[in-house]
Motif scaffolding. Structure first.
Motif, short mmCIF file in Angstrom:
data_model
loop_
_atom_site.label_atom_id
_atom_site.label_comp_id
_atom_site.label_asym_id
_atom_site.label_seq_id
_atom_site.Cartn_x
_atom_site.Cartn_y
_atom_site.Cartn_z
N VAL A 29 34.60 45.08 39.45
CA VAL A 29 35.65 44.12 39.13
C VAL A 29 36.47 43.83 40.38
CG1 VAL A 29 37.71 43.71 37.74
CG2 VAL A 29 35.73 44.83 36.72
N ASN A 30 36.26 42.65 40.94
CA ASN A 30 36.81 42.32 42.25
C ASN A 30 38.07 41.46 42.19
OD1 ASN A 30 34.71 40.59 41.17
ND2 ASN A 30 35.02 39.27 42.93
N GLY A 31 38.53 41.12 41.01
CA GLY A 31 39.74 40.30 40.89
C GLY A 31 40.18 40.27 39.43
N PHE A 32 40.53 39.08 38.94
CA PHE A 32 40.95 38.98 37.54
C PHE A 32 39.80 39.29 36.60
CE2 PHE A 32 44.00 35.93 39.55
CZ PHE A 32 45.17 36.60 39.17
N ALA B 71 44.32 54.97 35.26
CA ALA B 71 45.08 56.03 34.58
C ALA B 71 44.85 56.00 33.07
CB ALA B 71 46.57 55.87 34.90
N TRP B 72 44.63 54.83 32.53
CA TRP B 72 44.40 54.68 31.09
C TRP B 72 42.95 54.96 30.69
CZ3 TRP B 72 47.31 50.09 28.38
CH2 TRP B 72 48.70 50.33 28.45
N GLY B 73 42.07 55.12 31.68
CA GLY B 73 40.68 55.41 31.37
C GLY B 73 39.80 54.19 31.19
N ILE B 74 40.30 53.02 31.57
CA ILE B 74 39.48 51.80 31.49
C ILE B 74 38.55 51.72 32.70
CG2 ILE B 74 39.51 49.28 31.42
CD1 ILE B 74 42.31 49.48 30.13
N ALA C 67 47.53 46.42 36.49
CA ALA C 67 46.88 46.60 37.78
C ALA C 67 45.76 47.62 37.67
CB ALA C 67 47.90 47.05 38.83
N ALA C 68 44.91 47.65 38.67
CA ALA C 68 43.73 48.52 38.66
C ALA C 68 44.11 50.00 38.56
CB ALA C 68 42.89 48.27 39.91
N LYS D 172 43.16 42.73 38.44
CA LYS D 172 44.13 42.66 37.34
C LYS D 172 43.34 42.53 36.05
CE LYS D 172 47.86 42.31 39.99
NZ LYS D 172 48.91 43.35 40.02
N LEU D 173 43.70 43.36 35.07
CA LEU D 173 42.94 43.39 33.82
C LEU D 173 43.87 43.14 32.64
CD1 LEU D 173 41.92 45.88 35.87
CD2 LEU D 173 40.15 46.05 34.16
N GLY D 174 43.36 42.49 31.61
CA GLY D 174 44.19 42.27 30.44
C GLY D 174 43.53 41.38 29.41
N PHE D 175 44.19 41.31 28.26
CA PHE D 175 43.76 40.44 27.16
C PHE D 175 44.91 39.47 26.86
CE2 PHE D 175 40.73 43.94 25.98
CZ PHE D 175 39.57 43.17 26.09
#
Length: 260
Positions: free
Chosen positions: A104-107, A175-178, A169-170, A129-132
């Motif tokens: 995962v290199n960006g959004f 830290a959340w295990g994703i 953020a990554a 950056k990760l999210g829903f």
């Protein structure tokens, strides 16, 4: 097979599959989903491929989400069919006998995060950056995100990420295990390919059966999972790879696996 929106490069048992729509931040439209499902099938049955690294073209995005321009005019029926199409694509990847590593290199947002979650594990750039964000559009994740995320990190954290629509953020995703590991942007693909090469160098049937045991065992009670693991363990003793692997160990030489 030639693809309009994907690039595939294969070397030493590792295929790098790149979603190549940088002008649209690699967004997933119907055409891309169809191509991805076909590519997963093609790679799974390519004897030259033992591991897949999945990434996105350009520096800004892995996959920024599903294509909102395409979705905006959809009816309820069309939205349902689009979700099923996305889920079919994700399931095609999850059921592959070949391991898939997300780089995962960006959004990685919405459908992009769902695509990453469908991989066997995730490496991310420090800039990722990760999210829903679906709730900010009045919808929910539709390509399996509500199910895969909750199973991965638990209901409470999945609720927080999905209910708020926020990006993380990554380092927080790790830290959340994703995310398994976070690397500098220039190191991401190098590290993903290093891990892929390590996997490509071991017994392919062992890796395939391990993936199967883990994925299916999670849907069983523990005792049933143990029994399932033992059955797969036993099956592998009837393979040429098991004979080669243990023979090479005893003879103090490097094993040459054939996947048979």
């Amino acid at each position: 097979m030639e693809f309009k929106n994907l690039l595939i490069e294969t070397a030493d048992g590792v295929a790098t599959l790149t979603v190549n729509r940088p002008q649209a931040l690699n967004a997933l439209n119907s055409e891309v989903l169809t191509e991805l499902a076909s590519a997963f099938y093609q790679l799974e049955y390519d004897p030259a491929v033992r591991v897949v690294v999945l990434t996105g073209a350009g520096e800004k995005a892995f996959v920024a989400g599903a294509d909102i321009k395409e979705m905006a005019a959809m009816s309820s029926f069309e939205g349902h069919q689009f979700a099923l199409k996305g889920q079919h694509c994700m399931m095609a990847m999850e059921k592959m006998k070949t391991p898939v590593i997300a780089a995962v290199n960006g959004f990685a947002l919405g459908g992009g995060l769902e695509l990453a979650l469908g991989c066997d594990f995730i490496y991310a750039s420090e800039k990722a950056k990760l999210g829903f964000p679906e709730v900010t559009l009045g919808i929910i994740p539709g390509f399996g995100g509500t199910q895969n995320l909750a199973r991965l990190i638990g209901k409470n954290r999945a609720n927080e990420l999905i209910f708020t629509g926020r990006m993380i953020a990554a380092d927080k995703a790790q830290a959340w295990g994703i995310v398994n590991e976070v690397f500098a942007p220039e190191e991401l693909l190098v590290k993903a390919k290093e891990t892929a090469a390590a996997i490509a160098g071991v017994g392919p049937l062992g890796v395939t059966y391990a993936k199967n045991a883990i994925a299916n065992g999670l849907n069983m009670g523990k005792e049933d999972g143990f029994r399932y693991e033992a059955s797969l363990f036993g099956v592998l003793f009837g393979t040429a790879d098991q004979k080669e692997g243990m023979g090479a160990f005893v003879e103090k030489r490097k094993a040459v696996f054939t996947g048979k």
